[in-house]
Design a protein around this motif. Structure first.
Motif, PDB file in Angstrom:
ATOM      1  N   ILE A   1      15.961  50.462  53.241  1.00  0.00           N
ATOM      2  CA  ILE A   1      15.699  49.593  52.097  1.00  0.00           C
ATOM      3  C   ILE A   1      16.902  49.546  51.164  1.00  0.00           C
ATOM      4  N   ASP A   2      17.713  50.615  51.158  1.00  0.00           N
ATOM      5  CA  ASP A   2      18.924  50.640  50.326  1.00  0.00           C
ATOM      6  C   ASP A   2      19.838  49.468  50.652  1.00  0.00           C
ATOM      7  N   SER A   3      20.062  49.249  51.936  1.00  0.00           N
ATOM      8  CA  SER A   3      20.963  48.171  52.361  1.00  0.00           C
ATOM      9  C   SER A   3      20.451  46.818  51.897  1.00  0.00           C
ATOM     10  N   LYS A   4      19.144  46.615  52.008  1.00  0.00           N
ATOM     11  CA  LYS A   4      18.553  45.337  51.594  1.00  0.00           C
ATOM     12  C   LYS A   4      18.673  45.152  50.089  1.00  0.00           C
ATOM     13  N   TYR A   5      18.379  46.221  49.319  1.00  0.00           N
ATOM     14  CA  TYR A   5      18.449  46.124  47.864  1.00  0.00           C
ATOM     15  C   TYR A   5      19.871  45.854  47.378  1.00  0.00           C
ATOM     16  N   LEU A   6      20.851  46.483  48.020  1.00  0.00           N
ATOM     17  CA  LEU A   6      22.247  46.255  47.626  1.00  0.00           C
ATOM     18  C   LEU A   6      22.638  44.802  47.859  1.00  0.00           C
ATOM     19  N   GLU A   7      22.220  44.273  49.000  1.00  0.00           N
ATOM     20  CA  GLU A   7      22.520  42.874  49.314  1.00  0.00           C
ATOM     21  C   GLU A   7      21.855  41.929  48.316  1.00  0.00           C
ATOM     22  N   ILE A   8      20.604  42.219  47.953  1.00  0.00           N
ATOM     23  CA  ILE A   8      19.880  41.376  46.997  1.00  0.00           C
ATOM     24  C   ILE A   8      20.571  41.390  45.634  1.00  0.00           C
ATOM     25  N   ALA A   9      20.942  42.578  45.165  1.00  0.00           N
ATOM     26  CA  ALA A   9      21.581  42.697  43.850  1.00  0.00           C
ATOM     27  C   ALA A   9      22.905  41.948  43.814  1.00  0.00           C
ATOM     28  N   GLN A  10      23.713  42.118  44.841  1.00  0.00           N
ATOM     29  CA  GLN A  10      25.013  41.437  44.872  1.00  0.00           C
ATOM     30  C   GLN A  10      24.843  39.923  44.875  1.00  0.00           C
ATOM     31  N   ARG A  11      23.855  39.449  45.630  1.00  0.00           N
ATOM     32  CA  ARG A  11      23.602  38.005  45.681  1.00  0.00           C
ATOM     33  C   ARG A  11      23.146  37.473  44.321  1.00  0.00           C
ATOM     34  N   LYS A  12      22.288  38.236  43.641  1.00  0.00           N
ATOM     35  CA  LYS A  12      21.775  37.792  42.344  1.00  0.00           C
ATOM     36  C   LYS A  12      22.859  37.813  41.268  1.00  0.00           C
ATOM     37  N   ILE A  13      23.756  38.794  41.324  1.00  0.00           N
ATOM     38  CA  ILE A  13      24.839  38.859  40.332  1.00  0.00           C
ATOM     39  C   ILE A  13      25.729  37.630  40.443  1.00  0.00           C
ATOM     40  N   ILE A  14      26.067  37.265  41.673  1.00  0.00           N
ATOM     41  CA  ILE A  14      26.891  36.062  41.884  1.00  0.00           C
ATOM     42  C   ILE A  14      26.163  34.822  41.366  1.00  0.00           C
ATOM     43  N   LYS A  15      24.866  34.766  41.645  1.00  0.00           N
ATOM     44  CA  LYS A  15      24.068  33.611  41.215  1.00  0.00           C
ATOM     45  C   LYS A  15      23.984  33.556  39.686  1.00  0.00           C
ATOM     46  N   MET A  16      23.803  34.715  39.030  1.00  0.00           N
ATOM     47  CA  MET A  16      23.695  34.734  37.571  1.00  0.00           C
ATOM     48  C   MET A  16      24.986  34.238  36.915  1.00  0.00           C
TER      49      MET A  16
ATOM     50  N   GLN B   1      27.101  32.195  38.148  1.00  0.00           N
ATOM     51  CA  GLN B   1      27.194  30.757  38.366  1.00  0.00           C
ATOM     52  C   GLN B   1      26.259  29.997  37.430  1.00  0.00           C
ATOM     53  N   VAL B   2      25.026  30.532  37.260  1.00  0.00           N
ATOM     54  CA  VAL B   2      24.048  29.885  36.376  1.00  0.00           C
ATOM     55  C   VAL B   2      24.555  29.851  34.942  1.00  0.00           C
ATOM     56  N   LEU B   3      25.094  30.976  34.457  1.00  0.00           N
ATOM     57  CA  LEU B   3      25.596  31.043  33.082  1.00  0.00           C
ATOM     58  C   LEU B   3      26.822  30.153  32.895  1.00  0.00           C
ATOM     59  N   LYS B   4      27.608  30.030  33.941  1.00  0.00           N
ATOM     60  CA  LYS B   4      28.812  29.198  33.863  1.00  0.00           C
ATOM     61  C   LYS B   4      28.465  27.718  33.799  1.00  0.00           C
ATOM     62  N   ASP B   5      27.369  27.345  34.475  1.00  0.00           N
ATOM     63  CA  ASP B   5      27.019  25.926  34.599  1.00  0.00           C
ATOM     64  C   ASP B   5      25.748  25.563  33.839  1.00  0.00           C
ATOM     65  N   ILE B   6      25.438  26.306  32.775  1.00  0.00           N
ATOM     66  CA  ILE B   6      24.214  25.997  32.017  1.00  0.00           C
ATOM     67  C   ILE B   6      24.299  24.574  31.481  1.00  0.00           C
ATOM     68  N   ASN B   7      23.306  23.781  31.806  1.00  0.00           N
ATOM     69  CA  ASN B   7      23.334  22.382  31.366  1.00  0.00           C
ATOM     70  C   ASN B   7      21.980  21.891  30.864  1.00  0.00           C
ATOM     71  N   PHE B   8      21.003  22.812  30.730  1.00  0.00           N
ATOM     72  CA  PHE B   8      19.708  22.318  30.259  1.00  0.00           C
ATOM     73  C   PHE B   8      19.730  22.146  28.742  1.00  0.00           C
ATOM     74  N   ILE B   9      18.939  21.211  28.282  1.00  0.00           N
ATOM     75  CA  ILE B   9      18.919  20.839  26.861  1.00  0.00           C
ATOM     76  C   ILE B   9      17.947  21.745  26.111  1.00  0.00           C
ATOM     77  N   LEU B  10      18.416  22.316  25.009  1.00  0.00           N
ATOM     78  CA  LEU B  10      17.589  23.189  24.185  1.00  0.00           C
ATOM     79  C   LEU B  10      17.084  22.412  22.972  1.00  0.00           C
ATOM     80  N   ASN B  11      15.920  22.790  22.491  1.00  0.00           N
ATOM     81  CA  ASN B  11      15.302  22.101  21.367  1.00  0.00           C
ATOM     82  C   ASN B  11      15.905  22.546  20.044  1.00  0.00           C
ATOM     83  N   HIS B  12      15.743  21.712  19.050  1.00  0.00           N
ATOM     84  CA  HIS B  12      16.067  22.089  17.666  1.00  0.00           C
ATOM     85  C   HIS B  12      14.761  22.471  16.971  1.00  0.00           C
TER      86      HIS B  12
END
Length: 805
Positions: A539-554, A556-567
């Motif tokens: 399970i260690d190998s799977k968890y490491l792979e999941i974490a690395q994938r999510k970090i890359i995704k996060m 990218q998400v923060l870099k390309d934030i484009n949703f509109i926020l309310n006032h």
């Protein structure tokens, strides 16, 4: 000329070094509801402090509330303000140790400007109307990635915005190093906290780069020994059998066992429970499927314990059920059936064999990593090796007993662990307390001083660490009294543990947030090192792979934030009402005069001045407390402290501490009574099945010891009975008690009771422990029918309600 320090009238001179990216974030934040995402160790709390002092200076009647998810983190924020600002005497940390009556006075204080508290406490105080929302100009939500679903942050945010006068709604500031890799989750956080803008700073930004230290991350892969593999294989055979039954009977659509994951089994559990609930009659086929699903989950957990943690964890897991005859833990039928399986019995017998290896190869790696790092000159020797054990030719992996300790001898090394320097600091993260205990015992057995750091909840054979003990351990670690801190997830989030040179993950974690937080404990003031231990093909190998994938995704998400926020409509910051010099001078007092109510202690001065500038909310609370005994002590002290001319002398520290102790003792009684009411209400809703003590301690937000006292009181009053060794129920719920029908009118609601009129004839007292009906009925003016009895006690007529009609 370049600016070297931040300059502000409320900052101590030359206290905070100027960083351009912090100033940029500061300017962008004022005055919008903002989510600030800044990597760990780059000073989110400094940015918070700068925003706070700007508001306090420009609006001299403003109040600020800073929320943090744990008490150590609350005190960390408080210490930061005391260290860098002139506001030490107007800062106050509120915790559950302070009774509601005293908290109410503290919230009302005009002299306190900045409050630090946990979200659970603030949520409760908002529910009980102990604080005025209109007084606050800013609310800070630290570790704001928690603001999802029903967490207290969400409730607090809604309560502040539930205000008809939007001009009194405060500005919100949310902080996080890792809000998540999921765009929908970030949107949920922003919605829950009424965020209007997201400000992101990454380690790659030009203005941040000069302050980023390199963190060297190494993955250390280990292979299981034959004994661990054998036990894992036995457990896997059981897993295959249970899942195959589910596949063969069409409860799972996938046809290959290796393609079935926990997510599939959890989804199946939800479907089965829903089907069982919706079916009118008992469908034993569905119950059988639920049993096999439950067994599969238990066996997966056991297999992962063996592969990721070690056989010692599995041994302790089974011991809970083997010893159930002498313990409160009674196995369910599912566990009993598992324990009766010959393969499980074989595993248990193997665990009892003294000749079996009880130490996971990771434990040896931890010891070698720590030893090498502390004994090396620069902390680099052997830490980067993928197989440190190769340097220790005298170690036999297959013949190690935990009871005897792992004996290490290195013929090629002259280093002496008794002589290493405590200047180096190592933080080891472990998911489980059992593993934490194993690691600390191992290190201490080899003359490497280490301490465990974990949560407050009590586990089997292990008491939790109260928050005072947690703070003490952190302080000792910071001061270099011991070099290795072994911690569970409670140390991942936000805590300022400076100068950690090496972080060791005993296991990878699948969450990108937790991975980043663990890693962020090093590389704060110098280059840092991280070692992640990974068991191959587990399970260690799977968890490491999941974490690395999510970090890359996060990223990218923060870099390309484009949703509109309310006032959001909120308080206007257009017309400053600034402090003048005389008001600022009030803050220029010696830090030694700053006292804390949290432990009931005051400063070491002989006397505490009682004047308007240095208002002491404790004295004020005691003086205004409704208790006659408290008022008697106040009068006694006032008389005692008058001099010949009749002028009042200031109270001595000894007098105040004595008086405060009396206040807390009386307030403790009120707190226990409040817990009794909560337990009574929860049990009334649960019916005949009752509730487990562990569940009550989880849902009731008080110390476990206080809950135990409340349960004992209810038992003495004969309001509850024990269904089994860990479950209680109301007496009225467990058996039929005859009574008469009455019509009652709620005349008046008092603390812990109500005054009622029975059958429009008699006045009676209705105590909380005599009422088990819906609480919403207990409102002044309500009329309803009940089944109950009338009795007299101390000359007063009392009513006991057994059932509402």
């Amino acid at each position: 000329m370049d600016q070297k320090y931040f300059i502000h009238p409320l900052l101590k001179e030359h206290s905070i070094l100027f960083r351009q990216y912090q100033n940029t974030v500061l300017q962008k934040t004022l005055y919008k509801n903002s989510l600030i995402v800044v990597p760990t160790s780059l000073g989110k709390t400094i940015i918070t402090l700068l925003i706070c002092i700007d508001i306090l200076f420009n609006w001299k009647k403003s109040k600020i509330l800073i929320l943090a998810p744990s008490r150590p983190l609350v005190h960390q924020h408080l210490d930061l303000f005391k260290r860098f600002t002139k506001l030490g005497n107007v800062c106050f940390a509120l915790t559950g140790k302070i009774s509601p009556d005293i908290r109410k006075t503290i919230w009302k204080s005009r002299s306190i400007r900045i409050y630090f508290a946990t979200p659970e406490l603030v949520r409760n105080d908002l529910d009980n109307n102990l604080l005025k929302k209109d007084e606050f100009y800013l609310v800070v939500f630290d570790e704001s990635h928690r603001a999802v679903k029903n967490y207290s942050y969400t409730t607090i945010s809604k309560k502040f915005y539930n205000n008809d006068d939007f001009s009194n709604i405060p500005m919100f500031l949310a902080l996080s190093a890792s809000p998540g890799s999921n765009k929908e989750k970030i949107q949920e956080i922003c919605s829950n906290l009424h965020i209007e803008q997201i400000i992101v700073k990454s380690e790659d930004d030009a203005d941040v780069l000069p302050y980023v230290y390199n963190i060297d991350i190494k993955h250390r892969y280990v292979n299981l020994d034959d004994k661990h593999k054998e036990i894992s294989a036995i457990l896997q055979s059981l897993i295959d059998d249970k899942i195959k039954w589910l596949i063969d009977n069409n409860f799972i659509k996938k046809k290959k066992i290796e393609n079935i994951y926990r997510k599939d089994l959890l989804n199946l559990s939800d479907r089965l429970k829903s089907a069982i609930t919706n079916s009118g009659n008992k469908n034993f086929y569905l119950y059988a499927a639920l049993k096999y699903q439950s067994m599969s989950m238990i066996l997966l957990y056991c297999r992962d314990l063996v592969e990721s943690q070690g056989i010692f964890s599995l041994k302790k897991f089974f011991n809970k059920f083997e010893d159930s005859g002498n313990d409160k833990d009674v196995p369910t039928r599912t566990y009993q059936e598992l324990l009766s399986d010959p393969r499980i019995r074989k595993v248990i017998e193997m665990l009892k064999n003294d000749n079996i290896l009880l130490s996971h190869p990771k434990l040896l790696d931890v010891l070698l990593i720590v030893k090498d790092f502390l004994c090396s000159n620069n902390g680099e020797e052997n830490v980067s090796n993928t197989n440190a054990a190769a340097n220790y030719t005298d170690i036999d992996y297959t013949n190690i007993k935990r009871e005897e300790g792992i004996k290490i001898s290195n013929k090629n090394s002259n280093s002496n662990l008794n002589n290493f320097s405590n200047e180096k600091k190592i933080l080891i993260f472990s998911q489980y307390r059992d593993t934490l205990e194993e690691i600390t015992n191992l290190l201490n057995d080899h003359n490497i001083q280490s301490k465990g750091f974990y949560g407050q909840s009590n586990k089997k054979d292990q008491r939790g660490l109260n928050q005072d003990k947690q703070l003490s351990i952190l302080a000792d670690f910071k001061n270099g009294l011991f070099p290795v801190l072994v911690a569970t997830s409670v140390a991942e989030e936000g805590l300022d543990i400076p100068n950690v040179d090496l972080v060791v993950f005993y296991e990878p974690v699948p969450s990108e947030i937790r991975f980043i937080q663990r890693k962020g404990r090093t590389g704060r003031f110098s280059d840092g090192k991280v070692v992640v231990l990974v068991t191959n093909n587990s399970i260690d190998s799977k968890y490491l792979e999941i974490a690395q994938r999510k970090i890359i995704k996060m990223k990218q998400v923060l870099k390309d934030i484009n949703f509109i926020l309310n006032h959001y409509d909120k308080r206007s910051f257009g017309n400053p009402d600034r402090m003048d010099l005389s008001e600022i001078d009030i803050f220029n007092i010696n830090d030694s005069n700053v006292w804390s109510c949290d432990k009931g202690n005051f400063n070491n001065n002989d006397y505490v001045e009682d004047n308007k500038e240095n208002f002491n909310p404790i004295i004020d609370s005691i003086a205004s407390n409704s208790s006659k005994k408290i008022k008697y002590f106040v009068k006694k002290l006032s008389y005692k402290n008058k001099n010949i001319d009749g002028d009042n002398l200031p109270y001595s520290v000894h007098d105040l501490e004595h008086l405060y102790d009396v206040s807390l003792a009386l307030d403790d009684r009120k707190m226990i009574e409040k817990i009794q009411r909560q337990i009574h209400e929860l049990l009334a809703k649960s019916g005949q099945n009752g509730l487990e003590i562990s569940y009550l301690k989880e849902i009731i937000k008080f110390e476990p010891t206080a809950i135990d006292k409340a349960i004992k009181n209810l038992e003495k009053l004969k309001r509850i009975i024990w269904i089994n060794k860990k479950t209680i129920s109301l007496v009225d719920s467990s058996k039929f008690i005859p009574g008469k029908k009455y019509s009652i009118f709620i005349e008046k609601i008092l603390f812990g009771k109500a005054v009622v009129i029975v059958n429009e004839k008699w006045f009676a007292s209705l105590n909380y422990f005599d009422y088990s009906g819906p609480r919403k009925l207990l409102k002044k003016g309500n009329v309803f029918d009940i089944i109950g009895d009338i009795y007299r006690r101390n000359g007063t007529l009392h009513l006991i309600v057994k059932k509402t009609i």
